[in-house]
Design a protein around this motif. Structure first.
Motif, PDB file in Angstrom:
ATOM      1  N   ALA A 153       0.784  -1.229   0.000  1.00  0.00           N
ATOM      2  CA  ALA A 153       0.000   0.000   0.000  1.00  0.00           C
ATOM      3  C   ALA A 153       0.819   1.283   0.000  1.00  0.00           C
ATOM      4  N   VAL A 154       1.877   1.295  -0.798  1.00  0.00           N
ATOM      5  CA  VAL A 154       2.643   2.537  -0.929  1.00  0.00           C
ATOM      6  C   VAL A 154       1.752   3.550  -1.645  1.00  0.00           C
ATOM      7  N   LYS A 155       1.731   4.777  -1.116  1.00  0.00           N
ATOM      8  CA  LYS A 155       0.720   5.726  -1.602  1.00  0.00           C
ATOM      9  C   LYS A 155       1.232   6.590  -2.752  1.00  0.00           C
ATOM     10  N   THR A 156       1.719   5.952  -3.807  1.00  0.00           N
ATOM     11  CA  THR A 156       2.182   6.732  -4.945  1.00  0.00           C
ATOM     12  C   THR A 156       1.319   6.493  -6.184  1.00  0.00           C
ATOM     13  N   GLY A 157       0.272   5.695  -6.038  1.00  0.00           N
ATOM     14  CA  GLY A 157      -0.640   5.470  -7.165  1.00  0.00           C
ATOM     15  C   GLY A 157      -1.602   6.638  -7.273  1.00  0.00           C
ATOM     16  N   THR A 158      -2.598   6.495  -8.156  1.00  0.00           N
ATOM     17  CA  THR A 158      -3.588   7.566  -8.252  1.00  0.00           C
ATOM     18  C   THR A 158      -4.470   7.529  -7.005  1.00  0.00           C
ATOM     19  N   ILE A 159      -5.182   8.612  -6.772  1.00  0.00           N
ATOM     20  CA  ILE A 159      -6.045   8.685  -5.592  1.00  0.00           C
ATOM     21  C   ILE A 159      -7.081   7.566  -5.650  1.00  0.00           C
ATOM     22  N   ARG A 160      -7.630   7.358  -6.862  1.00  0.00           N
ATOM     23  CA  ARG A 160      -8.659   6.326  -6.979  1.00  0.00           C
ATOM     24  C   ARG A 160      -8.090   4.934  -6.677  1.00  0.00           C
ATOM     25  N   GLU A 161      -6.882   4.652  -7.214  1.00  0.00           N
ATOM     26  CA  GLU A 161      -6.252   3.347  -6.969  1.00  0.00           C
ATOM     27  C   GLU A 161      -6.021   3.138  -5.476  1.00  0.00           C
ATOM     28  N   THR A 162      -5.518   4.180  -4.821  1.00  0.00           N
ATOM     29  CA  THR A 162      -5.195   4.044  -3.396  1.00  0.00           C
ATOM     30  C   THR A 162      -6.462   3.806  -2.578  1.00  0.00           C
ATOM     31  N   LEU A 163      -7.495   4.607  -2.858  1.00  0.00           N
ATOM     32  CA  LEU A 163      -8.747   4.437  -2.100  1.00  0.00           C
ATOM     33  C   LEU A 163      -9.333   3.047  -2.350  1.00  0.00           C
ATOM     34  N   ALA A 164      -9.309   2.621  -3.636  1.00  0.00           N
ATOM     35  CA  ALA A 164      -9.878   1.314  -3.980  1.00  0.00           C
ATOM     36  C   ALA A 164      -9.062   0.197  -3.345  1.00  0.00           C
ATOM     37  N   PHE A 165      -7.735   0.359  -3.319  1.00  0.00           N
ATOM     38  CA  PHE A 165      -6.871  -0.667  -2.725  1.00  0.00           C
ATOM     39  C   PHE A 165      -7.210  -0.842  -1.243  1.00  0.00           C
TER      40      PHE A 165
END
Lengths: 170, 203
Positions: free
Chosen positions: B100-112
């Protein structure tokens, strides 16, 4: 995971771009305790993610991404435990950012804080000069959707500023 | 809009720094995902310990010429413990790898976060549903073997068999209700918050 100290270049970069972190924190955390927690969380996430930073985007864009993702997934005090009202909050002590601003800037600041969390992220990026394509790359929604949402958010902000209805400071 | 840009510039310039408790870098903040992974890690630790206890006990019982029915009972427990492990370990390793490193898009991070927290909670509930009734029924059988010498004592008495099944079902139902309630208390609000943000992004 390596729990050694963060690399010196990261510390230097974080110091140079600390304004991004402070700005995002002020827009998302409601009280001093949450702000401190969120700040630590952002430093931790930056440190964790930094080995993967390849310079494909500027450091400030990369940091914005980490900061916004951290803010949007941060488990606030209000979600961690039952909300209680202490004396400080009961007498509404203003936070130190809003007190330093002109009344108009304070109104905008409060109006932005009163938007939904995801709208706050989009307008913050927009006001900091990111174009629709960059915002789409950071948020993961389409460029068209970014344009539509930004148009709606800006109209909402302008209306609120005109009417002086910027919502209550959270 | 020009006004807003000007005012934003002022906000940016005057954004007061967040007072840090200490100038030292301290990665000690709470991270929900790490917290969940830690919880699962403890659970995995318990599963390893139980597998070792059941396995060791079974071997000791077998080698020392104990009641063969007890050996079979313990073997069943070992098999179910390993099954339990197979249910949870791949998901845990997958999530640990993503980290869960938070460098993806906001949507990817929230969905993850949203998808994986839900997945972990579902696994926890599934384990409670499978393991608790089984452990209760095995414990019941073990007590009968220990006092009456054979598990056939249960099968020859339908009321005892029904009692054993009811015990398993009741304890299992209580176990799963408790697991659901505890996860709802611990993560319900947070999951709702993530869902709201995900939906907010789409609207």
């Amino acid at each position: 995971m390596d729990h050694s100290l963060p690399p010196p270049d990261l510390l230097q970069l974080l110091q140079q771009h600390a304004g991004i972190l402070h700005k995002v924190i002020r827009l998302y955390a409601d009280d001093e305790e949450d702000r401190r927690d969120l700040y630590q969380e952002m430093l931790y996430e930056s440190w964790r993610a930094y080995p993967g930073f390849r310079g494909a985007s500027s450091f400030s864009t990369w940091l914005y991404r980490v900061a916004l993702n951290t803010a949007l997934t941060f488990r606030k005090k209000a979600l961690r435990k039952v909300r209680t009202v202490d004396l400080d909050h009961a007498v509404q002590i203003p936070d130190d950012t809003s007190s330093a601003l002109s009344p108009a800037a304070e109104m905008l600041y409060m109006a932005i804080r009163n938007l939904s969390e995801t709208d706050r992220a989009l307008i913050t990026l927009h006001l900091d000069g990111y174009d629709h394509e960059a915002i789409s790359a950071i948020s993961g929604i389409t460029k068209n959707n970014v344009a539509v949402k930004l148009h709606r958010i800006k109209s909402e902000l302008e209306n609120r500023l005109k009417q002086g209805d910027y919502g209550r400071h959270q | 809009m020009e006004d807003i840009n000007k005012l934003w510039k002022e906000i940016s310039e005057k954004a007061a720094p967040v007072p840090a408790e200490s100038p030292v870098f301290m990665p000690t903040a709470q991270n929900v995902f790490e917290e969940m992974l830690r919880k699962v890690r403890y659970k995995l630790g318990f599963i390893y310990v139980f597998a070792a206890i059941y396995g060791g006990w079974m071997l000791w019982n077998w080698l020392s010429g104990g009641n063969p029915e007890t050996t079979w009972l313990l073997l069943i427990m070992v098999v179910f413990t390993v099954w339990n492990l197979l249910l949870i370990l791949p998901a845990y390793l997958r999530m640990k790898k993503h980290s869960a490193v938070k460098t993806g898009t906001i949507r990817e991070t929230l969905a993850f976060y949203y998808d994986n927290l839900r997945l972990l909670i579902r696994y926890e509930n599934r384990i409670s549903a499978v393991f608790i009734p089984l452990a209760a029924m095995m414990g019941f059988s073990y007590a009968i073997i220990d006092t009456k010498g054979s598990v056939s004592y249960i099968f020859e008495r339908p009321w005892l068999l029904i009692t054993m099944i009811v015990t398993g079902v009741v304890i299992g139902a209580l176990g799963i209700l408790l697991a659901i309630w505890m996860n709802k208390v611990a993560f319900g609000k947070y999951l709702a918050y993530l869902k709201e943000n995900l939906e907010g992004l789409e609207r």
